[in-house]
Each structure stands twice: as structure tokens, then as C-alpha cells.
Design a protein around this motif. Structure first.
Motif, PDB file in Angstrom:
ATOM      1  N   SER A  47       0.841  -1.198   0.000  1.00  0.00           N
ATOM      2  CA  SER A  47       0.000   0.000   0.000  1.00  0.00           C
ATOM      3  C   SER A  47       0.874   1.246   0.000  1.00  0.00           C
ATOM      4  O   SER A  47       1.862   1.312   0.729  1.00  0.00           O
ATOM      5  CB  SER A  47      -0.889   0.037   1.250  1.00  0.00           C
ATOM      6  OG  SER A  47      -1.720  -1.088   1.295  1.00  0.00           O
ATOM      7  N   LEU A  48       0.494   2.187  -0.829  1.00  0.00           N
ATOM      8  CA  LEU A  48       1.223   3.451  -0.929  1.00  0.00           C
ATOM      9  C   LEU A  48       0.336   4.582  -0.432  1.00  0.00           C
ATOM     10  O   LEU A  48      -0.824   4.683  -0.835  1.00  0.00           O
ATOM     11  CB  LEU A  48       1.616   3.735  -2.378  1.00  0.00           C
ATOM     12  CG  LEU A  48       2.379   2.629  -3.118  1.00  0.00           C
ATOM     13  CD1 LEU A  48       2.551   3.021  -4.578  1.00  0.00           C
ATOM     14  CD2 LEU A  48       3.709   2.380  -2.463  1.00  0.00           C
ATOM     15  N   ARG A  49       0.889   5.407   0.405  1.00  0.00           N
ATOM     16  CA  ARG A  49       0.170   6.616   0.808  1.00  0.00           C
ATOM     17  C   ARG A  49       0.302   7.620  -0.335  1.00  0.00           C
ATOM     18  O   ARG A  49       1.239   7.552  -1.150  1.00  0.00           O
ATOM     19  CB  ARG A  49       0.766   7.176   2.089  1.00  0.00           C
ATOM     20  CG  ARG A  49       0.515   6.249   3.271  1.00  0.00           C
ATOM     21  CD  ARG A  49       0.389   7.038   4.555  1.00  0.00           C
ATOM     22  NE  ARG A  49      -0.148   6.192   5.597  1.00  0.00           N
ATOM     23  CZ  ARG A  49       0.530   5.817   6.664  1.00  0.00           C
ATOM     24  NH1 ARG A  49       1.764   6.237   6.846  1.00  0.00           N
ATOM     25  NH2 ARG A  49      -0.039   5.042   7.563  1.00  0.00           N
ATOM     26  N   PRO A  50      -0.609   8.569  -0.428  1.00  0.00           N
ATOM     27  CA  PRO A  50      -0.568   9.520  -1.539  1.00  0.00           C
ATOM     28  C   PRO A  50       0.779  10.232  -1.694  1.00  0.00           C
ATOM     29  O   PRO A  50       1.240  10.436  -2.817  1.00  0.00           O
ATOM     30  CB  PRO A  50      -1.675  10.511  -1.203  1.00  0.00           C
ATOM     31  CG  PRO A  50      -2.644   9.714  -0.385  1.00  0.00           C
ATOM     32  CD  PRO A  50      -1.797   8.760   0.409  1.00  0.00           C
ATOM     33  N   ARG A  51       1.436  10.560  -0.591  1.00  0.00           N
ATOM     34  CA  ARG A  51       2.720  11.272  -0.674  1.00  0.00           C
ATOM     35  C   ARG A  51       3.819  10.402  -1.276  1.00  0.00           C
ATOM     36  O   ARG A  51       4.818  10.928  -1.787  1.00  0.00           O
ATOM     37  CB  ARG A  51       3.128  11.782   0.699  1.00  0.00           C
ATOM     38  CG  ARG A  51       2.156  12.859   1.201  1.00  0.00           C
ATOM     39  CD  ARG A  51       2.502  13.321   2.590  1.00  0.00           C
ATOM     40  NE  ARG A  51       3.601  14.269   2.514  1.00  0.00           N
ATOM     41  CZ  ARG A  51       4.343  14.621   3.548  1.00  0.00           C
ATOM     42  NH1 ARG A  51       4.123  14.100   4.732  1.00  0.00           N
ATOM     43  NH2 ARG A  51       5.310  15.504   3.402  1.00  0.00           N
ATOM     44  N   ALA A  52       3.646   9.079  -1.227  1.00  0.00           N
ATOM     45  CA  ALA A  52       4.649   8.187  -1.808  1.00  0.00           C
ATOM     46  C   ALA A  52       4.760   8.401  -3.312  1.00  0.00           C
ATOM     47  O   ALA A  52       5.829   8.213  -3.893  1.00  0.00           O
ATOM     48  CB  ALA A  52       4.300   6.734  -1.516  1.00  0.00           C
ATOM     49  N   MET A  53       3.690   8.828  -3.930  1.00  0.00           N
ATOM     50  CA  MET A  53       3.693   9.026  -5.378  1.00  0.00           C
ATOM     51  C   MET A  53       4.541  10.225  -5.785  1.00  0.00           C
ATOM     52  O   MET A  53       4.867  10.385  -6.957  1.00  0.00           O
ATOM     53  CB  MET A  53       2.263   9.178  -5.897  1.00  0.00           C
ATOM     54  CG  MET A  53       1.380   7.949  -5.616  1.00  0.00           C
ATOM     55  SD  MET A  53       2.147   6.377  -6.084  1.00  0.00           S
ATOM     56  CE  MET A  53       2.168   6.553  -7.841  1.00  0.00           C
TER      57      MET A  53
ATOM     58  N   SER B 213      11.534   7.430  -8.579  1.00  0.00           N
ATOM     59  CA  SER B 213      11.377   5.980  -8.728  1.00  0.00           C
ATOM     60  C   SER B 213      12.366   5.184  -7.875  1.00  0.00           C
ATOM     61  O   SER B 213      12.000   4.155  -7.300  1.00  0.00           O
ATOM     62  CB  SER B 213      11.499   5.582 -10.199  1.00  0.00           C
ATOM     63  OG  SER B 213      12.779   5.915 -10.689  1.00  0.00           O
ATOM     64  N   ARG B 214      13.587   5.635  -7.759  1.00  0.00           N
ATOM     65  CA  ARG B 214      14.586   4.917  -6.960  1.00  0.00           C
ATOM     66  C   ARG B 214      14.192   4.923  -5.483  1.00  0.00           C
ATOM     67  O   ARG B 214      14.216   3.896  -4.817  1.00  0.00           O
ATOM     68  CB  ARG B 214      15.965   5.520  -7.135  1.00  0.00           C
ATOM     69  CG  ARG B 214      17.000   4.875  -6.179  1.00  0.00           C
ATOM     70  CD  ARG B 214      18.341   5.381  -6.463  1.00  0.00           C
ATOM     71  NE  ARG B 214      18.784   4.625  -7.629  1.00  0.00           N
ATOM     72  CZ  ARG B 214      20.018   4.237  -7.827  1.00  0.00           C
ATOM     73  NH1 ARG B 214      20.936   4.566  -6.982  1.00  0.00           N
ATOM     74  NH2 ARG B 214      20.344   3.538  -8.877  1.00  0.00           N
ATOM     75  N   THR B 215      13.819   6.091  -4.970  1.00  0.00           N
ATOM     76  CA  THR B 215      13.427   6.196  -3.559  1.00  0.00           C
ATOM     77  C   THR B 215      12.173   5.377  -3.295  1.00  0.00           C
ATOM     78  O   THR B 215      12.079   4.677  -2.276  1.00  0.00           O
ATOM     79  CB  THR B 215      13.203   7.672  -3.166  1.00  0.00           C
ATOM     80  OG1 THR B 215      14.404   8.404  -3.445  1.00  0.00           O
ATOM     81  CG2 THR B 215      12.863   7.812  -1.703  1.00  0.00           C
ATOM     82  N   LEU B 216      11.221   5.426  -4.205  1.00  0.00           N
ATOM     83  CA  LEU B 216       9.996   4.647  -4.038  1.00  0.00           C
ATOM     84  C   LEU B 216      10.308   3.144  -4.007  1.00  0.00           C
ATOM     85  O   LEU B 216       9.788   2.420  -3.159  1.00  0.00           O
ATOM     86  CB  LEU B 216       8.996   4.960  -5.151  1.00  0.00           C
ATOM     87  CG  LEU B 216       7.672   4.194  -5.089  1.00  0.00           C
ATOM     88  CD1 LEU B 216       6.952   4.445  -3.763  1.00  0.00           C
ATOM     89  CD2 LEU B 216       6.795   4.583  -6.274  1.00  0.00           C
ATOM     90  N   SER B 217      11.173   2.697  -4.895  1.00  0.00           N
ATOM     91  CA  SER B 217      11.512   1.268  -4.903  1.00  0.00           C
ATOM     92  C   SER B 217      12.231   0.882  -3.610  1.00  0.00           C
ATOM     93  O   SER B 217      11.985  -0.201  -3.056  1.00  0.00           O
ATOM     94  CB  SER B 217      12.348   0.895  -6.128  1.00  0.00           C
ATOM     95  OG  SER B 217      13.625   1.489  -6.074  1.00  0.00           O
ATOM     96  N   GLU B 218      13.087   1.745  -3.086  1.00  0.00           N
ATOM     97  CA  GLU B 218      13.766   1.477  -1.810  1.00  0.00           C
ATOM     98  C   GLU B 218      12.758   1.413  -0.664  1.00  0.00           C
ATOM     99  O   GLU B 218      12.882   0.570   0.234  1.00  0.00           O
ATOM    100  CB  GLU B 218      14.831   2.540  -1.534  1.00  0.00           C
ATOM    101  CG  GLU B 218      16.030   2.430  -2.452  1.00  0.00           C
ATOM    102  CD  GLU B 218      16.982   3.613  -2.347  1.00  0.00           C
ATOM    103  OE1 GLU B 218      16.677   4.590  -1.624  1.00  0.00           O
ATOM    104  OE2 GLU B 218      18.046   3.563  -2.988  1.00  0.00           O
ATOM    105  N   GLU B 219      11.773   2.289  -0.702  1.00  0.00           N
ATOM    106  CA  GLU B 219      10.728   2.293   0.325  1.00  0.00           C
ATOM    107  C   GLU B 219       9.902   1.003   0.265  1.00  0.00           C
ATOM    108  O   GLU B 219       9.589   0.418   1.301  1.00  0.00           O
ATOM    109  CB  GLU B 219       9.814   3.511   0.148  1.00  0.00           C
ATOM    110  CG  GLU B 219      10.471   4.842   0.476  1.00  0.00           C
ATOM    111  CD  GLU B 219      10.548   5.095   1.963  1.00  0.00           C
ATOM    112  OE1 GLU B 219       9.509   5.003   2.641  1.00  0.00           O
ATOM    113  OE2 GLU B 219      11.651   5.389   2.447  1.00  0.00           O
ATOM    114  N   VAL B 220       9.570   0.555  -0.947  1.00  0.00           N
ATOM    115  CA  VAL B 220       8.804  -0.682  -1.103  1.00  0.00           C
ATOM    116  C   VAL B 220       9.626  -1.863  -0.591  1.00  0.00           C
ATOM    117  O   VAL B 220       9.124  -2.698   0.172  1.00  0.00           O
ATOM    118  CB  VAL B 220       8.375  -0.895  -2.576  1.00  0.00           C
ATOM    119  CG1 VAL B 220       7.815  -2.297  -2.795  1.00  0.00           C
ATOM    120  CG2 VAL B 220       7.356   0.166  -2.992  1.00  0.00           C
ATOM    121  N   LEU B 221      10.890  -1.935  -0.983  1.00  0.00           N
ATOM    122  CA  LEU B 221      11.743  -3.033  -0.530  1.00  0.00           C
ATOM    123  C   LEU B 221      11.894  -3.032   0.989  1.00  0.00           C
ATOM    124  O   LEU B 221      11.878  -4.099   1.623  1.00  0.00           O
ATOM    125  CB  LEU B 221      13.118  -2.956  -1.199  1.00  0.00           C
ATOM    126  CG  LEU B 221      13.144  -3.286  -2.690  1.00  0.00           C
ATOM    127  CD1 LEU B 221      14.535  -3.032  -3.270  1.00  0.00           C
ATOM    128  CD2 LEU B 221      12.713  -4.723  -2.922  1.00  0.00           C
TER     129      LEU B 221
END
Length: 126
Positions: free
Chosen positions: A65-71, A75-83
Motif C-alpha cells: 500500500s502506498l500513501r498519496p505522498r509516496a507518489m 522511482s529509486r526512492t519509491l523502490s527502496e521504500e517498497v523493498l
């Protein structure tokens, strides 16, 4: 709990009966535990709190699940956050599985068992 160094010649009928009872208890627990494991999940969150993940005991990622601010993240930071969220969920489900095992098999430490297996796997064989 178990004394695997016992002398077989010294076994008495009541020793064998106790071992059979324990084996039956463990088998019954195993059936219950398998059902619980199928339902067991762990939840984790990324360091920023913008991503959460749910992982099944099998290791399968069930939900991200992604919060709106995650968008707004690159892309690199988002992938690190998901991992990071998935890894955190994996640690949580591992903890829950070990807790389930400790409850059903008092005296057995899953962490110690894993450490022993890893030691054997890392040994140099000639």
C-alpha cells in the motif's frame, strides 16, 4: 525436551509410552500449525511510513500500500521504500512463525536451529 543421547538398551516401557505420547502431541500440533501458517501474515512499514506491506508465511507478498505522498517520490526512492516495507513485513512474519513454533514445541528454539543449519552449510567440505 528431547534426549537424543539416550542409551537404547536403557529404555523402559514407560519411556517408550512417553515418547509415543509426545510424538502424537507433536503431530496433532503440526496439523493445527499448518492451518495457522496458511493464515499467518506479517506487516511492515518503510522508514518514511509512506509504504506498508503484508507478507505471508510462505514469503509471498500479499499486499503493498502506498500513501498519496509516496507518489511524489522519485522511482529509486519509491523502490527502496517498497523493498524496506517488504523486508520489514518479512521479519515480522518470521517472528510470528517462530513464536508459533515456540508455543507448540516448548524448548525448541527455531533461531538456534537455523543458526546450526547455516553453520553446517558454511562448513568447508573436502
Amino acid at each position: 525436551m528431547h534426549d537424543f543421547a539416550a542409551d537404547p538398551d536403557g529404555f523402559r516401557d514407560d519411556d517408550i509410552a512417553r515418547a509415543e505420547e509426545e510424538a502424537e502431541r507433536i503431530l496433532a500440533w503440526t496439523d493445527r500449525a499448518q492451518a495457522e501458517l496458511q493464515e499467518l501474515t506479517g506487516t511492515g512499514e518503510s522508514p518514511s511510513g509512506q509504504v506498508t506491506a503484508v507478507v505471508a508465511a510462505s514469503g509471498r507478498v500479499v499486499e503493498v500500500s502506498l500513501r498519496p505522498r509516496a507518489m511524489r517520490l522519485d522511482s529509486r526512492t519509491l523502490s527502496e521504500e517498497v523493498l524496506a516495507a517488504v523486508a520489514s513485513a518479512g521479519h515480522d512474519v518470521t517472528r510470528r512463525v517462530e513464536e508459533l513454533i515456540r508455543q507448540g514445541l516448548p524448548g525448541f528454539d527455531p533461531g538456534q536451529a537455523v543458526a546450526r543449519v547455516e553453520r553446517v552449510m558454511n562448513m568447508r567440505w573436502r
